[in-house]
Design an enzyme around this catalytic site. Structure first.
Site, PDB file in Angstrom:
ATOM      1  N   GLY A   1      -8.882   6.211  -0.321  1.00  7.26           N
ATOM      2  CA  GLY A   1      -8.628   5.995   1.105  1.00  7.26           C
ATOM      3  C   GLY A   1      -9.820   5.572   1.939  1.00  7.26           C
TER       4      GLY A   1
ATOM      5  CG  ASP B   1      -8.486   8.782   3.724  1.00  8.76           C
ATOM      6  OD1 ASP B   1      -8.746   9.999   3.637  1.00  8.76           O
ATOM      7  OD2 ASP B   1      -7.587   8.235   3.060  1.00  8.76           O
TER       8      ASP B   1
ATOM      9  CG  ASP C   1      -2.775  16.414   6.638  1.00 15.21           C
ATOM     10  OD1 ASP C   1      -2.483  16.917   7.726  1.00 15.21           O
ATOM     11  OD2 ASP C   1      -1.919  16.180   5.769  1.00 15.21           O
TER      12      ASP C   1
ATOM     13  CE  LYS D   1      -2.022  13.070   9.121  1.00 12.56           C
ATOM     14  NZ  LYS D   1      -0.983  13.299   8.136  1.00 12.56           N
TER      15      LYS D   1
ATOM     16  CG  PHE E   1       2.087   9.988   6.235  1.00  6.82           C
ATOM     17  CD1 PHE E   1       1.527  11.062   5.566  1.00  6.82           C
ATOM     18  CD2 PHE E   1       1.988   8.724   5.663  1.00  6.82           C
ATOM     19  CE1 PHE E   1       0.882  10.886   4.345  1.00  6.82           C
ATOM     20  CE2 PHE E   1       1.345   8.540   4.444  1.00  6.82           C
ATOM     21  CZ  PHE E   1       0.790   9.628   3.784  1.00  6.82           C
ATOM     22  CB  VAL E   2      -1.667   7.138  10.083  1.00  9.98           C
ATOM     23  CG1 VAL E   2      -1.187   7.541  11.461  1.00  9.98           C
ATOM     24  CG2 VAL E   2      -2.739   8.095   9.578  1.00  9.98           C
TER      25      VAL E   2
ATOM     26  CG  ASP F   1      -2.065   5.807  -0.290  1.00  3.07           C
ATOM     27  OD1 ASP F   1      -2.822   6.680   0.159  1.00  3.07           O
ATOM     28  OD2 ASP F   1      -1.304   6.007  -1.259  1.00  3.07           O
TER      29      ASP F   1
ATOM     30  NE  ARG G   1      -4.906   2.976  -1.586  1.00  2.00           N
ATOM     31  CZ  ARG G   1      -4.965   4.285  -1.398  1.00  2.00           C
ATOM     32  NH1 ARG G   1      -5.470   4.761  -0.283  1.00  2.00           N
ATOM     33  NH2 ARG G   1      -4.529   5.127  -2.313  1.00  2.00           N
TER      34      ARG G   1
HETATM   35  P1  IMP Z   1      -5.985  17.241   3.136  1.00  2.00           P
HETATM   36  O1  IMP Z   1      -6.582  17.773   1.873  1.00  2.00           O
HETATM   37  O2  IMP Z   1      -4.636  17.835   3.435  1.00  2.00           O
HETATM   38  O3  IMP Z   1      -6.907  17.286   4.334  1.00  2.00           O
HETATM   39  O4  IMP Z   1      -5.620  15.750   2.865  1.00  2.00           O
HETATM   40  C1  IMP Z   1      -6.544  14.799   2.895  1.00  2.00           C
HETATM   41  C2  IMP Z   1      -6.118  13.625   2.060  1.00  2.00           C
HETATM   42  O5  IMP Z   1      -4.708  13.387   2.083  1.00  2.00           O
HETATM   43  C3  IMP Z   1      -6.778  12.416   2.644  1.00  2.00           C
HETATM   44  O6  IMP Z   1      -7.961  12.123   1.960  1.00  2.00           O
HETATM   45  C4  IMP Z   1      -5.732  11.334   2.471  1.00  2.00           C
HETATM   46  O7  IMP Z   1      -5.972  10.631   1.274  1.00  2.00           O
HETATM   47  C5  IMP Z   1      -4.424  12.041   2.394  1.00  2.00           C
HETATM   48  N1  IMP Z   1      -3.709  11.987   3.695  1.00  2.00           N
HETATM   49  C6  IMP Z   1      -3.586  12.963   4.601  1.00  2.00           C
HETATM   50  N2  IMP Z   1      -2.884  12.561   5.671  1.00  2.00           N
HETATM   51  C7  IMP Z   1      -2.571  11.278   5.428  1.00  2.00           C
HETATM   52  C8  IMP Z   1      -1.855  10.289   6.194  1.00  2.00           C
HETATM   53  O8  IMP Z   1      -1.371  10.489   7.322  1.00  2.00           O
HETATM   54  N3  IMP Z   1      -1.768   9.064   5.615  1.00  2.00           N
HETATM   55  C9  IMP Z   1      -2.286   8.772   4.393  1.00  2.00           C
HETATM   56  N4  IMP Z   1      -2.964   9.658   3.663  1.00  2.00           N
HETATM   57  C10 IMP Z   1      -3.101  10.909   4.174  1.00  2.00           C
HETATM   58 MG    MG Z   2      -7.939  10.655   0.363  1.00  2.00          MG
END
Ligand code: IMP
Ligand code: MG
Length: 192
Positions: A55, A111, A114, A142, A164-165, A171, A177
Site C-alpha cells: 500500500g 499507507d 486503521d 481513519k 474504506f478507501v 487497494d 491501487r
Molecule cells: P490496521 O492493522 O487495521 O491498522 O490496518 C492497516 C492496513 O490495512 C493498512 O496497511 C492497509 O493496507 C489496510 N487498510 C486499512 N484500511 C484500509 C482502507 O480503507 N483501504 C485499503 N486498505 C486499508
Molecule cells: Mg498495508
C-alpha cells in the site's frame, strides 16, 4: 479534503467507487509538506525508510523525491485485509525484517492507520532489532474515536472518516491501487 462528487479518476468504474475523498493535487501538496518536515527532523543524519508493502508504494515513491537528505529504502510486506474484505483481520502477515536496521534512524512508512494492529506489531519487531531512533508515518489515519489504544504516528498526512478507501496505492482485493486520488469505495447497498 473534499466531499465533492468530482468526475471519477481513470481506472475507476462508477459501480465500485463512491466519490473522491482526497484529490491528487491535495495529496501532492501534503506529501511535499511531510517531506519538508521529515527532511528537517533528520537533517545531517542518514534515514532508513521501512516501507510497508504494498500500500505505501506510491506514497514512498512520491515522498522520497522531495526528501533532501541521505536515505535508504527497506521493504516489508504486511496485510491485514485478507482478499475481498473491508474488515481488518487484526493478524498482519509479515516477511522478515532486515537486520541492517540495527543502529539506524528508522522511519516506518505505511499507507493507512486503521485498527493500528499492523503498526503496533511492526513497531515492536523493529524496536527489538535496536534501531538508533524509530518513528512512524502514515499517509492517512481513519478517525476512530472508539479506538484510543491505537499507536500514535509521528507523521500523519490526512485524517479521514471511517470509510474504506482505495487509490494512491490503497487497494480493495488488489484492485484500484492505480487511481491517482484517494477514493471512497462504494459499500453494498449504497446507491449510485
Ligand atoms: P490496521 O492493522 O487495521 O491498522 O490496518 C492497516 C492496513 O490495512 C493498512 O496497511 C492497509 O493496507 C489496510 N487498510 C486499512 N484500511 C484500509 C482502507 O480503507 N483501504 C485499503 N486498505 C486499508
Ligand atoms: Mg498495508
Amino acid at each position: 479534503m473534499t466531499d465533492g462528487r468530482e468526475s471519477l479518476p481513470p481506472g475507476a468504474s462508477s459501480g465500485d467507487i463512491s466519490h473522491i475523498l482526497v484529490p491528487r493535487q491535495e495529496i501532492q501538496r501534503r506529501v511535499e509538506e511531510l517531506a519538508r518536515q521529515i527532511g528537517h527532523l533528520y537533517e545531517g543524519k542518514e534515514l532508513t525508510i521501512l516501507a510497508v508493502l504494498t500500500g505505501s508504494l506510491i506514497f514512498l515513491a512520491d515522498l522520497i523525491r522531495h526528501l533532501p537528505i541521505k536515505m535508504r529504502i527497506s521493504l516489508i510486506s504486511a496485510s491485514s485485509y485478507p482478499g475481498a474484505s473491508t474488515r481488518s483481520s487484526g493478524a498482519p502477515l509479515m516477511g522478515d525484517l532486515p537486520a541492517a536496521l540495527a543502529g539506524q534512524h528508522v522511519l516506518i512508512l505505511d499507507d493507512i492507520l486503521d485498527s493500528g494492529c499492523t503498526m503496533a506489531a511492526l513497531r515492536e519487531k523493529v524496536q527489538a532489532i535496536g534501531p538508533s531512533t524509530l518513528r512512524t508515518c502514515v499517509l492517512v489515519r481513519k478517525f476512530l474515536p472508539g479506538c484510543p489504544a491505537r499507536p500514535e504516528p509521528d507523521f500523519v498526512g490526512f485524517e479521514i472518516p471511517d470509510r474504506f478507501v482505495v487509490g494512491y496505492g490503497l487497494d480493495f482485493d488488489h484492485l484500484y491501487r492505480n487511481l491517482p486520488d484517494i477514493c471512497v469505495l462504494r459499500q453494498d447497498g449504497e446507491t449510485q
